[in-house]
Design a protein around this motif. Structure first.
Motif, PDB file in Angstrom:
ATOM      1  N   TRP A  34       8.093  45.244 -25.085  1.00 57.22           N
ATOM      2  CA  TRP A  34       6.853  45.764 -25.494  1.00 57.22           C
ATOM      3  C   TRP A  34       6.874  46.960 -25.123  1.00 57.22           C
ATOM      4  CZ3 TRP A  34       5.699  44.152 -30.244  1.00 57.22           C
ATOM      5  CH2 TRP A  34       5.852  42.904 -30.319  1.00 57.22           C
ATOM      6  N   LEU A  35       6.678  47.148 -23.679  1.00 56.91           N
ATOM      7  CA  LEU A  35       6.942  48.553 -23.229  1.00 56.91           C
ATOM      8  C   LEU A  35       7.676  49.507 -23.574  1.00 56.91           C
ATOM      9  CD1 LEU A  35       6.040  47.413 -19.499  1.00 56.91           C
ATOM     10  CD2 LEU A  35       4.453  48.240 -21.116  1.00 56.91           C
ATOM     11  N   GLY A  36       8.918  49.001 -23.556  1.00 55.12           N
ATOM     12  CA  GLY A  36      10.027  49.770 -24.132  1.00 55.12           C
ATOM     13  C   GLY A  36       9.684  50.364 -25.707  1.00 55.12           C
ATOM     14  N   LEU A  37       9.271  49.399 -26.525  1.00 59.05           N
ATOM     15  CA  LEU A  37       8.784  49.666 -28.015  1.00 59.05           C
ATOM     16  C   LEU A  37       8.071  50.663 -27.818  1.00 59.05           C
ATOM     17  CD1 LEU A  37       9.469  48.936 -30.966  1.00 59.05           C
ATOM     18  CD2 LEU A  37       7.669  47.066 -30.534  1.00 59.05           C
ATOM     19  N   ALA A  38       7.121  50.638 -27.012  1.00 61.97           N
ATOM     20  CA  ALA A  38       5.915  51.736 -26.963  1.00 61.97           C
ATOM     21  C   ALA A  38       6.368  53.004 -26.685  1.00 61.97           C
ATOM     22  CB  ALA A  38       4.664  51.282 -26.002  1.00 61.97           C
ATOM     23  N   ALA A  39       7.465  52.932 -25.691  1.00 60.90           N
ATOM     24  CA  ALA A  39       7.857  54.284 -25.257  1.00 60.90           C
ATOM     25  C   ALA A  39       8.927  54.859 -26.479  1.00 60.90           C
ATOM     26  CB  ALA A  39       8.904  54.118 -24.167  1.00 60.90           C
ATOM     27  N   LEU A  58      -0.912  59.553 -23.213  1.00 61.73           N
ATOM     28  CA  LEU A  58      -2.122  58.714 -24.050  1.00 61.73           C
ATOM     29  C   LEU A  58      -1.626  57.828 -25.127  1.00 61.73           C
ATOM     30  CD1 LEU A  58      -5.304  58.186 -24.046  1.00 61.73           C
ATOM     31  CD2 LEU A  58      -5.258  60.309 -25.730  1.00 61.73           C
ATOM     32  N   MET A  59      -0.522  58.469 -25.913  1.00 58.07           N
ATOM     33  CA  MET A  59      -0.080  57.447 -27.040  1.00 58.07           C
ATOM     34  C   MET A  59       0.640  56.232 -26.449  1.00 58.07           C
ATOM     35  SD  MET A  59       1.418  60.039 -30.015  1.00 58.07           S
ATOM     36  CE  MET A  59       2.730  60.808 -28.952  1.00 58.07           C
ATOM     37  N   PHE A  60       1.301  56.510 -25.346  1.00 51.94           N
ATOM     38  CA  PHE A  60       2.176  55.559 -24.654  1.00 51.94           C
ATOM     39  C   PHE A  60       1.155  54.423 -24.136  1.00 51.94           C
ATOM     40  CE2 PHE A  60       4.012  53.392 -20.724  1.00 51.94           C
ATOM     41  CZ  PHE A  60       5.140  53.088 -21.266  1.00 51.94           C
ATOM     42  N   ALA A  61       0.000  54.854 -23.481  1.00 44.64           N
ATOM     43  CA  ALA A  61      -0.904  53.892 -23.005  1.00 44.64           C
ATOM     44  C   ALA A  61      -1.717  53.070 -24.025  1.00 44.64           C
ATOM     45  CB  ALA A  61      -2.200  54.787 -22.195  1.00 44.64           C
ATOM     46  N   VAL A  62      -1.754  53.863 -25.250  1.00 45.53           N
ATOM     47  CA  VAL A  62      -2.589  53.093 -26.329  1.00 45.53           C
ATOM     48  C   VAL A  62      -1.488  52.124 -27.132  1.00 45.53           C
ATOM     49  CG1 VAL A  62      -3.396  53.506 -28.760  1.00 45.53           C
ATOM     50  CG2 VAL A  62      -4.280  54.973 -26.906  1.00 45.53           C
ATOM     51  N   PHE A  63      -0.235  52.365 -27.127  1.00 44.89           N
ATOM     52  CA  PHE A  63       0.584  51.581 -27.761  1.00 44.89           C
ATOM     53  C   PHE A  63       1.079  50.434 -26.986  1.00 44.89           C
ATOM     54  CE2 PHE A  63       2.829  55.294 -30.082  1.00 44.89           C
ATOM     55  CZ  PHE A  63       1.679  55.296 -31.174  1.00 44.89           C
ATOM     56  N   VAL A  64       0.953  50.593 -25.578  1.00 48.38           N
ATOM     57  CA  VAL A  64       1.118  49.530 -24.872  1.00 48.38           C
ATOM     58  C   VAL A  64       0.110  48.459 -24.572  1.00 48.38           C
ATOM     59  CG1 VAL A  64       1.164  48.871 -22.231  1.00 48.38           C
ATOM     60  CG2 VAL A  64       2.798  50.486 -23.210  1.00 48.38           C
ATOM     61  N   ALA A  67       0.080  46.704 -27.896  1.00 44.32           N
ATOM     62  CA  ALA A  67       1.521  45.452 -28.075  1.00 44.32           C
ATOM     63  C   ALA A  67       1.258  44.489 -27.133  1.00 44.32           C
ATOM     64  CB  ALA A  67       2.706  46.509 -27.610  1.00 44.32           C
ATOM     65  N   VAL A  68       0.709  44.475 -26.106  1.00 50.07           N
ATOM     66  CA  VAL A  68       0.404  43.264 -25.181  1.00 50.07           C
ATOM     67  C   VAL A  68      -0.489  42.128 -25.932  1.00 50.07           C
ATOM     68  CG1 VAL A  68      -0.055  42.379 -23.203  1.00 50.07           C
ATOM     69  CG2 VAL A  68       1.252  44.267 -23.138  1.00 50.07           C
ATOM     70  N   PRO A  69      -1.601  42.371 -26.361  1.00 46.78           N
ATOM     71  CA  PRO A  69      -2.173  41.378 -27.106  1.00 46.78           C
ATOM     72  C   PRO A  69      -1.933  40.835 -28.465  1.00 46.78           C
ATOM     73  CG  PRO A  69      -4.007  43.322 -26.486  1.00 46.78           C
ATOM     74  CD  PRO A  69      -2.274  43.738 -26.512  1.00 46.78           C
ATOM     75  N   TRP A  71       1.507  40.746 -28.949  1.00 41.78           N
ATOM     76  CA  TRP A  71       2.552  39.794 -28.482  1.00 41.78           C
ATOM     77  C   TRP A  71       2.021  38.570 -28.240  1.00 41.78           C
ATOM     78  CZ3 TRP A  71       6.713  37.433 -28.615  1.00 41.78           C
ATOM     79  CH2 TRP A  71       7.203  36.683 -27.858  1.00 41.78           C
ATOM     80  N   ARG A  72       0.669  38.324 -27.315  1.00 42.60           N
ATOM     81  CA  ARG A  72       0.069  37.131 -27.040  1.00 42.60           C
ATOM     82  C   ARG A  72      -0.254  36.365 -28.243  1.00 42.60           C
ATOM     83  NH1 ARG A  72      -1.893  36.604 -21.245  1.00 42.60           N
ATOM     84  NH2 ARG A  72      -1.126  38.436 -20.325  1.00 42.60           N
ATOM     85  N   ARG A  73      -0.927  37.118 -29.244  1.00 43.94           N
ATOM     86  CA  ARG A  73      -1.242  36.380 -30.493  1.00 43.94           C
ATOM     87  C   ARG A  73      -0.033  35.905 -31.067  1.00 43.94           C
ATOM     88  NH1 ARG A  73      -4.552  40.085 -34.020  1.00 43.94           N
ATOM     89  NH2 ARG A  73      -6.142  39.426 -32.365  1.00 43.94           N
ATOM     90  N   LEU A  74       1.063  36.627 -31.467  1.00 43.03           N
ATOM     91  CA  LEU A  74       2.258  36.098 -32.115  1.00 43.03           C
ATOM     92  C   LEU A  74       2.831  34.935 -31.346  1.00 43.03           C
ATOM     93  CD1 LEU A  74       3.985  39.607 -33.042  1.00 43.03           C
ATOM     94  CD2 LEU A  74       2.947  38.015 -34.726  1.00 43.03           C
ATOM     95  N   ALA A  75       3.054  34.908 -30.040  1.00 40.05           N
ATOM     96  CA  ALA A  75       3.528  33.883 -29.080  1.00 40.05           C
ATOM     97  C   ALA A  75       2.606  32.667 -29.350  1.00 40.05           C
ATOM     98  CB  ALA A  75       3.678  34.368 -27.548  1.00 40.05           C
ATOM     99  N   ARG A  76       1.400  32.901 -29.445  1.00 42.15           N
ATOM    100  CA  ARG A  76       0.337  31.790 -29.523  1.00 42.15           C
ATOM    101  C   ARG A  76       0.517  31.168 -30.826  1.00 42.15           C
ATOM    102  NH1 ARG A  76      -4.783  33.645 -29.034  1.00 42.15           N
ATOM    103  NH2 ARG A  76      -3.931  34.709 -27.233  1.00 42.15           N
TER     104      ARG A  76
END
Length: 148
Positions: A34-39, A58-64, A67-69, A71-76
């Motif tokens: 997800w960090l790579g996808l944001a980059a 700033l865009m990278f920080a927003v995307f990361v 993306a992390v929440p 991913w957690r929702r998708l994994a759940r």
């Protein structure tokens, strides 16, 4: 350090994204993906818009952060998918409510019952061998039974 950020360009973000995704292959955990996808997203946007280095970070920080929440929702939701065998890896729980014949008598609260090709320990009131018993509870590999 500031000079490094000032020189951030589109290719830097794309290379950074590919490196993070490659690291994910070496140490799987789905976080670096997800960090790579944001980059990669920042790099693709930088191709079109040419934002300042501050905006890129700033865009990278927003995307990361998004993306992390996500991913957690998708994994759940992926884990909650129903299965055709709800007792998979919980074999003892699948036996609750079924009736079996005691192989060895229950003496002092302990006996055995044969279920398919397995002999299970059972607990319950003293009962002679050959008696039909119903499984009322399963704890690990121990079954609690009552007269059927």
């Amino acid at each position: 350090m500031i000079e490094m950020f000032v020189t951030l360009g589109t290719w830097d973000w794309l290379i950074f994204g590919v490196i993070l995704m490659a690291l994910e292959l070496l140490a799987p955990g789905v976080f670096l993906f997800w960090l790579g996808l944001a980059a990669l997203l920042v790099g693709l946007i930088a191709f079109v818009v040419h934002p300042s280095w501050q905006t890129q970070i700033l865009m990278f920080a927003v995307f990361v952060t998004a993306a992390v929440p996500l991913w957690r929702r998708l994994a759940r939701t992926g884990q909650a998918a129903s299965t055709d065998n709800p007792f998979l890896n919980r074999r003892a729980e699948a036996l609750v409510g079924r009736v079996f014949t005691l192989e060895k008598p229950i003496i002092d609260g302990s006996g055995t019952v044969r279920i398919d090709d397995t002999i299970w320990r059972v607990a319950g009131p003293d009962t002679p061998a050959g008696t039909r018993v119903r499984v009322v509870e399963a704890k690990g590999a121990n079954l609690t039974v009552a007269a059927a």
